[in-house]
Design a protein around this motif. Structure first.
Motif, PDB file in Angstrom:
ATOM      1  N   CYS A 192       0.842  -1.198   0.000  1.00  0.00           N
ATOM      2  CA  CYS A 192       0.000   0.000   0.000  1.00  0.00           C
ATOM      3  C   CYS A 192       0.879   1.250   0.000  1.00  0.00           C
ATOM      4  N   GLY A 193       0.361   2.332  -0.528  1.00  0.00           N
ATOM      5  CA  GLY A 193       1.006   3.641  -0.430  1.00  0.00           C
ATOM      6  C   GLY A 193       2.437   3.632  -0.929  1.00  0.00           C
ATOM      7  N   SER A 194       3.320   4.203  -0.122  1.00  0.00           N
ATOM      8  CA  SER A 194       4.724   4.307  -0.527  1.00  0.00           C
ATOM      9  C   SER A 194       5.354   2.943  -0.742  1.00  0.00           C
ATOM     10  N   ILE A 196       5.372  -5.848   0.903  1.00  0.00           N
ATOM     11  CA  ILE A 196       6.269  -4.817   1.439  1.00  0.00           C
ATOM     12  C   ILE A 196       5.480  -3.974   2.437  1.00  0.00           C
ATOM     13  N   LEU A 206       3.118  11.755  -3.778  1.00  0.00           N
ATOM     14  CA  LEU A 206       2.503  11.405  -2.489  1.00  0.00           C
ATOM     15  C   LEU A 206       3.137  12.200  -1.359  1.00  0.00           C
ATOM     16  N   VAL A 246       4.535  10.389   9.916  1.00  0.00           N
ATOM     17  CA  VAL A 246       3.555   9.654   9.115  1.00  0.00           C
ATOM     18  C   VAL A 246       4.055   9.469   7.677  1.00  0.00           C
ATOM     19  N   ALA A 247       4.654  10.512   7.137  1.00  0.00           N
ATOM     20  CA  ALA A 247       5.183  10.407   5.769  1.00  0.00           C
ATOM     21  C   ALA A 247       6.487   9.595   5.807  1.00  0.00           C
TER      22      ALA A 247
HETATM   23  C1  AGP Z   1       3.515   7.136   3.027  1.00  0.00           C
HETATM   24  O1  AGP Z   1       4.165   8.291   3.380  1.00  0.00           O
HETATM   25  C2  AGP Z   1       2.390   6.741   3.880  1.00  0.00           C
HETATM   26  N1  AGP Z   1       2.621   6.892   5.259  1.00  0.00           N
HETATM   27  C3  AGP Z   1       1.688   5.451   3.483  1.00  0.00           C
HETATM   28  O2  AGP Z   1       1.429   5.510   2.131  1.00  0.00           O
HETATM   29  C4  AGP Z   1       2.380   4.106   3.827  1.00  0.00           C
HETATM   30  O3  AGP Z   1       3.488   3.896   3.015  1.00  0.00           O
HETATM   31  C5  AGP Z   1       1.339   2.980   3.661  1.00  0.00           C
HETATM   32  O4  AGP Z   1       0.280   3.205   4.545  1.00  0.00           O
HETATM   33  C6  AGP Z   1       1.926   1.608   3.891  1.00  0.00           C
HETATM   34  O5  AGP Z   1       2.342   1.430   5.210  1.00  0.00           O
HETATM   35  P1  AGP Z   1       3.218   0.184   5.617  1.00  0.00           P
HETATM   36  O6  AGP Z   1       4.511   0.283   4.874  1.00  0.00           O
HETATM   37  O7  AGP Z   1       3.392   0.303   7.100  1.00  0.00           O
HETATM   38  O8  AGP Z   1       2.461  -1.052   5.226  1.00  0.00           O
END
Ligand code: AGP
Length: 622
Positions: free
Chosen positions: A314-316, A360, A498, A412-413
């Motif tokens: 998810c996300g990053s 990941i 992002l 958070v980021a």
């Molecule tokens: C990115 O800056 C965020 N905080 C978010 O996208 C994050 O990468 C995503 O929630 C995945 O989290 P995780 O690596 O703990 O699974």
């Protein structure tokens, strides 16, 4: 998402609980609360909306709450709006108001997670005379425990076990029972919860930083297990109510690692920790100077026989997968699919034999990633988790684990965890290519040397951060920003976009540069900022052309490229250079200026960099 703390011991509980909650602020929250007992049948419940400081003010930093046993919570709203009445702790007794003040209630509890069948359970409890003051699923689960506790006249562990059999969803729960002063009961499924014992006290928390000041030895409660936490002692139980032994894990990183260490924000500190995070992660994958995956348990035979890799995140972390896709396919010739975990879990895509699934996750607790991992295991896939938090659920459930060595990440980021994941996946790609004979031994050595040089190159970029700071002050009032690139540059654009939007609240989009003219270019107006990522030699001219098309429509251009490509200055308004490296590994360098751009833009806009609105560090709900 939501933070839980608990304390029982000889000291006043409330100040310790507040201190622990402060260490969990990074998880994201909109209200907070405490419940403390002084040995009597009564519990003192205090709640406040907004920042934790409001709760601290209300309780005179905790000093106004007597009692040596208590639980605390920061809430990230799921069921019901962020309000006093919905804030935790919740109580089992029928009461008016928000369930706060001095309460005599059989059960008082805090919860992290989501109870999926809460509506059905609420109906059942209503039929049995329970009344509800909040909209939360937590009040339902607390009352359900109370229901079993009183109906069958059983002990707390048995009542909790009956609840665990009945509820669907995820939970980390800390509960106090009126008849058991000085004790806290805990249970978990799919939401994090740790317990630490030190001398004559015991602590509970959603994450290590909350209790690290008191102990380095922690227990990770397993799924559908319960615990009885007493001063200086903890006992664990399985779903049958039988006592079980759990191993203790020693936390190796220092408390200072979770402090700001002189930086204005955690994010800036973590950006500067990237050379170390990358170096340490790489070091953990080098044996006698050669890349090795032996510690993960993945054998050369498995790597040789792979027909496909599925990367799910998810996300990053998903952006890392997007970058790794290009590198693995190019170096090792293994087909890679990259999936969003939230989509993957509900798709029934046919999976070829000999597929390795790579999940990941920094936290190792992301609900969608965990669910996707479980789906893959049900389908019989071999699984590898690339995780930063030791002992996290994803790490424990995957067949193989590759730990990134980024240390605790609080902002958070994500920055340093992203970089550690990236280097880990690059190392995996090189090792895979080597084992499969896709590249020569000389090439393996050259690529390994290139990887080893990345940390120093990141340090060099960080030395030049003032330019980015200056540029961000010029663009801080932008309404829209577009990040464009092709191939690996597209993967970097995704992360740059992002980083910008999540902490600066400026609308930004990442596009594969060739896609612009299929719709997005209609959004380009006078002075719209377009950031072109131009690190891939074969794609450089193509993306420059796409940027020229934006310029012709009034865009203001920033180019991000490697040293040597100085001709780019003829086409763009502002240029940022990163050191040269092998083209596969440039994302590790190019992402640094984009992280800094997001960071300084957020600072320039006066925003809460480390705790952006509506976001949580670890997304433990679906
Ligand atoms: C990115 O800056 C965020 N905080 C978010 O996208 C994050 O990468 C995503 O929630 C995945 O989290 P995780 O690596 O703990 O699974």
């Amino acid at each position: 998402m939501c933070g839980i703390v608990g304390y029982t011991g000889p000291s006043q509980a409330a100040p310790i609980l507040l201190e622990g909650l402060a260490k969990l602020e990074y998880r994201g929250y909109d209200s907070a609360g405490l419940a403390v007992r002084d040995g009597s049948a009564l519990a003192e419940v205090v709640k406040a909306t907004g920042k934790l400081a409001h709760l601290a003010d209300k309780t005179d930093q905790g000093r106004a709450l007597p009692g040596t046993c208590g639980i605390g919570h920061t809430r990230w709203a799921t069921h019901g709006d962020p309000s006093m009445v919905n804030a935790h702790p919740h109580v089992s007794g029928n009461c008016s108001g928000s369930g706060s003040g001095t309460v005599e209630s059989d059960v008082v509890g805090v919860h992290n997670g989501i109870i999926e069948n809460f509506a059905e359970l609420k109906d059942k409890l209503l039929r049995h005379g329970y009344q509800f003051y909040s909209d939360t699923d937590t009040e339902v689960v607390v009352k359900l425990v109370d229901y079993y506790y009183n109906k069958y006249r059983i002990g707390p562990v048995d009542a909790i076990n009956r609840m665990m059999v009945r509820v669907r969803g995820s939970y980390a729960l800390a509960l106090m029972f009126k008849d058991y002063p000085g004790e806290i009961y805990a249970a978990r499924k799919d939401s994090p919860l740790i317990i630490g014992v030190a001398d004559d006290a015991a602590y509970l928390a959603s994450d290590v930083p909350a209790i690290l000041k008191h102990t380095r030895s922690v227990y990770y409660i397993g799924n559908q297990q319960a615990a009885r936490v007493c001063p200086g002692q903890v006992t664990f139980y399985d779903l049958n109510g039988d006592e079980i032994q759990l191993p203790q894990t020693e936390i190796t990183w220092d408390a200072e690692a979770a402090e700001k260490g002189g930086y204005e924000h955690f994010m800036l500190k973590e950006i500067h920790e990237q050379p170390a995070a990358v170096r340490d992660t790489l070091k953990s994958l080098l044996k006698d100077g050669a890349l090795s995956l032996a510690d993960t348990g993945l054998t050369d035979e498995t790597l040789q026989g792979l027909g496909q890799i599925e990367i799910v995140a998810c996300g990053s972390a998903w952006h890392v997968g997007m970058a790794a896709q290009y590198v693995i396919e190019d170096l090792a010739g293994v087909p890679v699919r990259v999936e969003l975990a939230s989509e993957y879990r509900y798709r029934n895509a046919p999976v070829p034999k000999n597929t390795l699934m790579v999940v990941i996750s920094q936290s190792g607790e992301t609900a969608d990633s965990l669910a996707a991992l479980r789906v893959a295991r049900e389908r019989g896939l071999e699984t590898l988790a690339v995780v930063n938090v030791i002992g996290s659920t994803i790490a424990r459930e995957a067949d193989h684990v590759l730990y990134t060595v980024a240390g605790p990440e609080i902002a958070v980021a994500t920055t340093k965890a992203y970089s550690a994941q990236l280097i880990a996946l690059d190392a995996l790609a090189v090792r895979l290519a080597a084992v499969r004979g896709a590249i020569s031994e000389e090439e393996v050595q050259r690529l390994t040397d290139e990887l080893a040089a990345i940390p120093d190159k990141i340090s060099r970029i960080l030395e030049d951060k003032d330019r980015i700071q200056w540029f961000s002050s010029k663009i801080a009032n932008a309404h829209d920003i577009f990040f464009i690139g092709r191939g690996l540059d597209y993967a970097i654009s995704l992360e740059g976009s992002l980083k910008m939007k999540e902490i600066s609240y400026i609308h930004s989009e990442a596009y594969a540069a060739g896609e612009l003219k299929h719709g997005t270019i209609s959004l380009i107006e006078n002075n719209t900022l377009v950031v072109g990522v131009l690190t891939q030699p074969k794609l450089f001219e193509k993306t420059v052309s796409n940027m020229a098309e934006c310029k012709a429509r009034g865009a203001y251009l920033m180019g991000l490229t490697t040293h040597g490509n100085y001709a780019v200055e003829d086409s763009v308004d502002f240029t940022v250079y990163v050191p040269k490296t092998d083209e596969h590994f440039v994302p590790s360098l190019a992402v640094i200026p984009l992280q800094l751009l997001g960071y300084y833009t957020s600072v320039n806009r006066g925003l809460d960099v480390d705790k952006p609105r509506n976001l949580a560090k670890s997304v433990t709900v679906e």
